[in-house]
Design a protein around this motif. Structure first.
Motif, mmCIF file in Angstrom:
data_model
loop_
_atom_site.group_PDB
_atom_site.id
_atom_site.type_symbol
_atom_site.label_atom_id
_atom_site.label_comp_id
_atom_site.label_asym_id
_atom_site.label_seq_id
_atom_site.Cartn_x
_atom_site.Cartn_y
_atom_site.Cartn_z
ATOM 1 N N LEU A 75 0.809 -1.210 0.000
ATOM 2 C CA LEU A 75 0.000 0.000 0.000
ATOM 3 C C LEU A 75 0.848 1.268 0.000
ATOM 4 C CD1 LEU A 75 -2.529 -1.118 2.745
ATOM 5 C CD2 LEU A 75 -2.776 -1.326 0.280
ATOM 6 N N SER A 76 0.309 2.329 -0.602
ATOM 7 C CA SER A 76 1.021 3.598 -0.548
ATOM 8 C C SER A 76 0.097 4.760 -0.188
ATOM 9 C CB SER A 76 1.727 3.877 -1.875
ATOM 10 O OG SER A 76 0.804 3.889 -2.933
ATOM 11 N N LEU A 77 -1.183 4.499 0.020
ATOM 12 C CA LEU A 77 -2.115 5.558 0.400
ATOM 13 C C LEU A 77 -2.202 5.674 1.922
ATOM 14 C CD1 LEU A 77 -4.182 7.705 -0.342
ATOM 15 C CD2 LEU A 77 -5.914 5.906 -0.381
ATOM 16 N N LYS A 107 8.174 4.022 3.055
ATOM 17 C CA LYS A 107 8.039 4.831 4.268
ATOM 18 C C LYS A 107 9.240 5.760 4.438
ATOM 19 C CE LYS A 107 7.427 1.019 6.710
ATOM 20 N NZ LYS A 107 7.091 0.121 5.633
ATOM 21 N N LYS A 108 8.982 6.930 4.972
ATOM 22 C CA LYS A 108 10.052 7.856 5.346
ATOM 23 C C LYS A 108 10.396 7.687 6.824
ATOM 24 C CE LYS A 108 9.071 11.320 1.820
ATOM 25 N NZ LYS A 108 9.272 10.395 0.789
ATOM 26 N N ALA A 109 9.535 6.957 7.538
ATOM 27 C CA ALA A 109 9.741 6.693 8.966
ATOM 28 C C ALA A 109 9.217 5.291 9.272
ATOM 29 C CB ALA A 109 9.012 7.729 9.815
ATOM 30 N N GLU A 110 9.741 4.694 10.328
ATOM 31 C CA GLU A 110 9.312 3.360 10.780
ATOM 32 C C GLU A 110 8.692 3.522 12.165
ATOM 33 O OE1 GLU A 110 9.634 0.539 9.038
ATOM 34 O OE2 GLU A 110 11.047 1.140 7.487
ATOM 35 N N HIS A 129 21.874 3.008 14.940
ATOM 36 C CA HIS A 129 21.477 2.894 13.540
ATOM 37 C C HIS A 129 21.389 4.301 12.964
ATOM 38 C CE1 HIS A 129 17.371 3.912 14.917
ATOM 39 N NE2 HIS A 129 17.621 3.075 15.900
ATOM 40 N N ASP A 130 21.448 4.399 11.664
ATOM 41 C CA ASP A 130 21.375 5.695 11.005
ATOM 42 C C ASP A 130 20.037 6.363 11.266
ATOM 43 O OD1 ASP A 130 23.895 5.435 9.927
ATOM 44 O OD2 ASP A 130 23.175 4.616 8.029
ATOM 45 N N GLY A 131 20.015 7.672 11.143
ATOM 46 C CA GLY A 131 18.773 8.419 11.235
ATOM 47 C C GLY A 131 18.564 9.084 12.577
ATOM 48 N N GLN A 132 17.318 9.413 12.815
ATOM 49 C CA GLN A 132 16.894 10.042 14.054
ATOM 50 C C GLN A 132 15.705 9.263 14.586
ATOM 51 O OE1 GLN A 132 16.075 14.079 12.849
ATOM 52 N NE2 GLN A 132 18.239 14.594 12.724
ATOM 53 N N PHE A 179 6.476 2.306 24.855
ATOM 54 C CA PHE A 179 6.639 3.607 24.211
ATOM 55 C C PHE A 179 6.449 3.492 22.709
ATOM 56 C CE2 PHE A 179 10.862 1.721 24.420
ATOM 57 C CZ PHE A 179 11.452 2.030 23.203
ATOM 58 N N LEU A 180 6.034 4.606 22.123
ATOM 59 C CA LEU A 180 5.911 4.732 20.683
ATOM 60 C C LEU A 180 7.269 5.196 20.168
ATOM 61 C CD1 LEU A 180 4.204 4.864 18.061
ATOM 62 C CD2 LEU A 180 3.733 7.259 18.651
ATOM 63 N N ALA A 181 7.858 4.433 19.260
ATOM 64 C CA ALA A 181 9.155 4.789 18.667
ATOM 65 C C ALA A 181 8.942 5.073 17.186
ATOM 66 C CB ALA A 181 10.154 3.654 18.849
ATOM 67 N N ILE A 182 9.386 6.230 16.755
ATOM 68 C CA ILE A 182 9.331 6.564 15.326
ATOM 69 C C ILE A 182 10.757 6.783 14.866
ATOM 70 C CG2 ILE A 182 8.458 8.173 13.595
ATOM 71 C CD1 ILE A 182 6.130 8.749 15.559
ATOM 72 N N VAL A 183 11.220 5.868 14.011
ATOM 73 C CA VAL A 183 12.585 5.902 13.498
ATOM 74 C C VAL A 183 12.532 6.536 12.113
ATOM 75 C CG1 VAL A 183 14.602 4.528 12.889
ATOM 76 C CG2 VAL A 183 13.129 3.804 14.777
#
Length: 185
Positions: A75-77, A107-110, A129-132, A179-183
């Motif tokens: 999916l992409s919507l 996805k731009k975020a996980e 890991h890379d990112g924020q 906790f909610l983690a957004i990578v």
């Protein structure tokens, strides 16, 4: 069951690496692990940390779930996940991840709902890991370790950080922390 899952994941990892023409030496160097350790991952003889999966997926240009499940999201919507749902990723003994956008492509975020189980006095192994990353405490209390710092986080607290800095979490007492983690990549 876990051993079979590790072998399947290792086989997918090997196939993806081979299909891109990347040698085990090159990917081990990029991941900053020994070639011997990397080959143990491919053989399904070494358990994957989330950091390892995130980093290797980035190098191979695939989604983390491509390696874990072998299924590419369709999916992409939008992706709707009902309460308590999500794709279970039980990679480490003290951590349980539920991927909250597992059917969304590119996805731009996980986003994950993470539960950290009590682990006594054991000092957690730190991973990077890379990112924020943005973590929002839903329930419980835990220590958040990053670099040389330790922060105690409780329900309603949040932390945004450079996830290339080694980090880990450890619960307080006998109650799990959630906790909610957004990578972000």
């Amino acid at each position: 069951m876990l051993t079979e899952q590790l072998k399947d994941m290792g086989a997918r990892l090997s196939m993806l690496r081979d299909s891109l023409g990347i040698t085990p030496e090159k990917i081990a160097e990029a991941l900053e692990v020994s070639v011997a350790d990397y080959l143990l991952y491919e053989a399904g003889e070494k358990d994957f940390s989330f950091s390892f999966l995130y980093n290797v997926a980035g190098i191979l240009g695939v989604d983390v779930l491509d390696i874990i499940s072998g299924e590419t999201p369709k999916l992409s919507l939008c992706c709707v996940v009902r309460a308590g749902g999500g794709y279970n990723i039980n990679r480490r003994k003290a951590y349980n991840y539920k991927h909250l956008a597992f059917t969304f492509r590119n996805k731009k975020a996980e986003p994950f709902m993470v539960t950290v189980e009590p682990n006594g006095d054991t000092i957690p192994e730190r991973h990077a890991h890379d990112g924020q990353e943005f973590n929002y405490m839903v329930s419980g209390c835990m220590d958040f370790f990053i670099g040389d710092m330790v922060y105690t986080l409780s329900e309603g607290d949040s932390v945004y950080f450079d996830s290339a800095v080694p980090h880990a979490m450890k619960t307080h007492g006998d109650t799990p922390a959630k906790f909610l983690a957004i990578v972000m990549k």
